[in-house]
Design an enzyme around this catalytic site. Structure first.
Site, PDB file in Angstrom:
ATOM      1  N   ASN A   9       0.877  -1.173   0.000  1.00 14.12           N
ATOM      2  CA  ASN A   9       0.000   0.000   0.000  1.00 14.12           C
ATOM      3  C   ASN A   9       0.912   1.221   0.000  1.00 14.12           C
ATOM      4  O   ASN A   9       1.519   1.533   1.020  1.00 14.12           O
ATOM      5  CB  ASN A   9      -0.901  -0.028   1.249  1.00 14.12           C
ATOM      6  CG  ASN A   9      -1.680   1.273   1.409  1.00 14.12           C
ATOM      7  OD1 ASN A   9      -1.713   2.111   0.509  1.00 14.12           O
ATOM      8  ND2 ASN A   9      -2.305   1.438   2.567  1.00 14.12           N
ATOM      9  N   TRP A  10       0.988   1.851  -1.158  1.00 13.42           N
ATOM     10  CA  TRP A  10       1.917   2.990  -1.275  1.00 13.42           C
ATOM     11  C   TRP A  10       1.417   4.229  -0.549  1.00 13.42           C
ATOM     12  O   TRP A  10       2.136   5.195  -0.409  1.00 13.42           O
ATOM     13  CB  TRP A  10       2.138   3.335  -2.750  1.00 13.42           C
ATOM     14  CG  TRP A  10       2.920   2.328  -3.514  1.00 13.42           C
ATOM     15  CD1 TRP A  10       3.350   1.105  -3.070  1.00 13.42           C
ATOM     16  CD2 TRP A  10       3.367   2.429  -4.877  1.00 13.42           C
ATOM     17  NE1 TRP A  10       4.041   0.459  -4.065  1.00 13.42           N
ATOM     18  CE2 TRP A  10       4.071   1.249  -5.181  1.00 13.42           C
ATOM     19  CE3 TRP A  10       3.244   3.406  -5.863  1.00 13.42           C
ATOM     20  CZ2 TRP A  10       4.644   1.017  -6.437  1.00 13.42           C
ATOM     21  CZ3 TRP A  10       3.808   3.178  -7.115  1.00 13.42           C
ATOM     22  CH2 TRP A  10       4.506   1.994  -7.393  1.00 13.42           C
ATOM     23  N   LYS A  11       0.138   4.233  -0.146  1.00 14.24           N
ATOM     24  CA  LYS A  11      -0.469   5.429   0.452  1.00 14.24           C
ATOM     25  C   LYS A  11      -0.235   6.621  -0.487  1.00 14.24           C
ATOM     26  O   LYS A  11      -0.182   6.425  -1.700  1.00 14.24           O
ATOM     27  CB  LYS A  11       0.075   5.646   1.863  1.00 14.24           C
ATOM     28  CG  LYS A  11      -0.049   4.364   2.703  1.00 14.24           C
ATOM     29  CD  LYS A  11       0.103   4.561   4.158  1.00 14.24           C
ATOM     30  CE  LYS A  11      -0.085   3.219   4.848  1.00 14.24           C
ATOM     31  NZ  LYS A  11      -0.062   3.296   6.283  1.00 14.24           N
ATOM     32  N   HIS A  95      -9.590   1.097   5.007  1.00 12.77           N
ATOM     33  CA  HIS A  95      -8.288   1.265   5.665  1.00 12.77           C
ATOM     34  C   HIS A  95      -8.473   2.195   6.861  1.00 12.77           C
ATOM     35  O   HIS A  95      -9.264   3.137   6.811  1.00 12.77           O
ATOM     36  CB  HIS A  95      -7.275   1.850   4.670  1.00 12.77           C
ATOM     37  CG  HIS A  95      -5.879   1.821   5.210  1.00 12.77           C
ATOM     38  ND1 HIS A  95      -5.423   2.768   6.100  1.00 12.77           N
ATOM     39  CD2 HIS A  95      -4.861   0.946   5.021  1.00 12.77           C
ATOM     40  CE1 HIS A  95      -4.175   2.468   6.423  1.00 12.77           C
ATOM     41  NE2 HIS A  95      -3.808   1.370   5.796  1.00 12.77           N
ATOM     42  N   GLU A  97      -6.850   4.597   7.956  1.00  4.43           N
ATOM     43  CA  GLU A  97      -6.652   6.033   7.687  1.00  4.43           C
ATOM     44  C   GLU A  97      -7.906   6.624   7.035  1.00  4.43           C
ATOM     45  O   GLU A  97      -8.254   7.776   7.277  1.00  4.43           O
ATOM     46  CB  GLU A  97      -5.403   6.220   6.810  1.00  4.43           C
ATOM     47  CG  GLU A  97      -4.148   5.991   7.632  1.00  4.43           C
ATOM     48  CD  GLU A  97      -2.941   5.472   6.849  1.00  4.43           C
ATOM     49  OE1 GLU A  97      -2.901   5.637   5.625  1.00  4.43           O
ATOM     50  OE2 GLU A  97      -2.042   4.891   7.505  1.00  4.43           O
ATOM     51  N   GLU A 167      -5.196  -4.980  10.612  1.00  2.74           N
ATOM     52  CA  GLU A 167      -4.170  -3.950  10.793  1.00  2.74           C
ATOM     53  C   GLU A 167      -4.430  -3.209  12.107  1.00  2.74           C
ATOM     54  O   GLU A 167      -5.242  -2.268  12.138  1.00  2.74           O
ATOM     55  CB  GLU A 167      -4.220  -2.938   9.645  1.00  2.74           C
ATOM     56  CG  GLU A 167      -3.860  -3.505   8.296  1.00  2.74           C
ATOM     57  CD  GLU A 167      -3.290  -2.428   7.374  1.00  2.74           C
ATOM     58  OE1 GLU A 167      -2.188  -2.634   6.854  1.00  2.74           O
ATOM     59  OE2 GLU A 167      -3.929  -1.377   7.193  1.00  2.74           O
ATOM     60  N   GLY A 173       2.666   2.302  10.710  1.00  7.09           N
ATOM     61  CA  GLY A 173       3.608   3.404  10.541  1.00  7.09           C
ATOM     62  C   GLY A 173       4.320   3.821  11.815  1.00  7.09           C
ATOM     63  O   GLY A 173       4.950   4.873  11.870  1.00  7.09           O
ATOM     64  N   SER A 212       3.660  -2.172  10.259  1.00  4.47           N
ATOM     65  CA  SER A 212       5.116  -2.190  10.440  1.00  4.47           C
ATOM     66  C   SER A 212       5.767  -3.529  10.079  1.00  4.47           C
ATOM     67  O   SER A 212       6.721  -3.957  10.728  1.00  4.47           O
ATOM     68  CB  SER A 212       5.489  -1.769  11.872  1.00  4.47           C
ATOM     69  OG  SER A 212       5.037  -0.446  12.126  1.00  4.47           O
ATOM     70  N   GLY A 233       2.881  -1.157   4.238  1.00  2.68           N
ATOM     71  CA  GLY A 233       2.915   0.274   3.927  1.00  2.68           C
ATOM     72  C   GLY A 233       4.334   0.718   3.586  1.00  2.68           C
ATOM     73  O   GLY A 233       4.839   0.471   2.485  1.00  2.68           O
TER      74      GLY A 233
HETATM   75  P1  13P Z   1       3.118   0.324   7.632  1.00  2.00           P
HETATM   76  O1  13P Z   1       3.608  -0.960   7.031  1.00  2.00           O
HETATM   77  O2  13P Z   1       3.866   1.538   7.131  1.00  2.00           O
HETATM   78  O3  13P Z   1       3.041   0.248   9.122  1.00  2.00           O
HETATM   79  O4  13P Z   1       1.622   0.547   7.106  1.00  2.00           O
HETATM   80  C1  13P Z   1       0.708  -0.479   7.227  1.00  2.00           C
HETATM   81  C2  13P Z   1      -0.490  -0.120   6.429  1.00  2.00           C
HETATM   82  O5  13P Z   1      -1.254   0.736   6.786  1.00  2.00           O
HETATM   83  C3  13P Z   1      -0.701  -0.841   5.172  1.00  2.00           C
HETATM   84  O6  13P Z   1      -1.988  -0.630   4.708  1.00  2.00           O
END
Ligand code: 13P
Length: 254
Positions: A9-11, A95, A97, A167, A173, A212, A233
């Site tokens: 997931n590149w966000k 998600h 976020e 998650e 993150g 993470s 992420g």
């Molecule tokens: P991280 O791997 O950066 O913790 O993010 C996880 C995430 O939200 C993937 O969708």
């Protein structure tokens, strides 16, 4: 035996030039890595680039969000049919976020799940508790509520064509990964919830862990019996890291 999957997931990261080298790096690294489904969920404007670069390869691409509406006066939204047009096969739904920053509640997430499937996409339904909820010992309740909201609207049948991603919000993150045991406990709980209604579904549903995950901890997480792969992420923005995580998801010969 369940299949394995690793999704990046590149966000909100990327650029035309940067994506090209990241995708080329991933494709090169994945050559010869079979038996793991690898995918990237990338920002909308770059889906065209993904289609151009990835068509005919084993790397699947998709979106990070989808509208619950089919079409119409929804300025700024992107429909499942549009994503299909760009060659997407998957999309994230719910998600944390999106839930926390854009007010997506359980009902909206359920509608998006249904819209994704109706548009021919496999939704990756994200669930997970906040730190506060974990400390209150209500992780199971929260995850069950998030899943139940979708079951009520999509029916259990909808879950035969989806992926679940657990998650924990406190692990996203933050560099704080759930321990393999903590993650396994929730994955087993989710599986049992489905198994209660339909044992075949409980056994077959794919559940990814996210929060993470990096090359250094992936193998240990993926060795747990109910963890079928990862939603990645930050580490998915580095081709070598991402490829190592994909390799770690390969099932060890029994
Ligand atoms: P991280 O791997 O950066 O913790 O993010 C996880 C995430 O939200 C993937 O969708």
């Amino acid at each position: 035996m369940r299949e394995r999957m690793v999704v990046g997931n590149w966000k909100m990261h990327g650029s035309l030039v940067g994506n090209k080298s990241l995708l080329d790096g991933i494709l090169t690294g994945l050559a010869g890595v079979d038996s793991v489904h690898c995918a990237v969920c990338i920002p909308f404007p770059y889906l065209f680039q993904a289609q151009f670069t990835l068509q005919g390869t084993e790397l699947v691409w998709g979106a990070q969000n989808v509208s619950q509406h089919e079409k119409g006066a929804y300025t700024g939204e992107v429909s499942a049919a549009m994503l299909r047009d760009m060659g997407c096969s998957i999309t994230l739904v719910g998600h944390s976020e999106r839930r926390a920053l854009y007010g997506e509640d359980d009902a909206a997430v359920a509608e998006k799940f249904i819209a994704a499937q109706q548009g021919g996409l496999i939704p990756i339904l994200c669930v997970g508790e906040t730190l506060e909820e974990r400390e209150k010992n209500i992780t199971a309740e929260v995850v069950e509520r998030q899943l139940q909201a979708v079951v009520e609207r999509a029916g259990l049948e909808g879950f035969s064509r989806c992926v679940i991603a657990y998650e924990p919000v406190w692990a996203i993150g933050t560099g704080k990964t759930a321990t393999p045991q903590q993650a396994q406990e929730v994955h087993a709980y989710i599986r049992a919830l489905f198994a209660e209604h339909n044992s075949k579904l409980g056994e077959s549903i794919m559940i990814l862990y996210g929060g993470s995950v990096k090359a250094a901890n992936a193998a240990e997480l993926f060795s747990m019996p109910d963890i079928d792969g990862g939603l990645i992420g930050g580490a998915s923005l580095d081709a070598n890291e991402f490829v190592s995580i994909c390799k770690a998801a390969k099932r060890k010969a029994a």
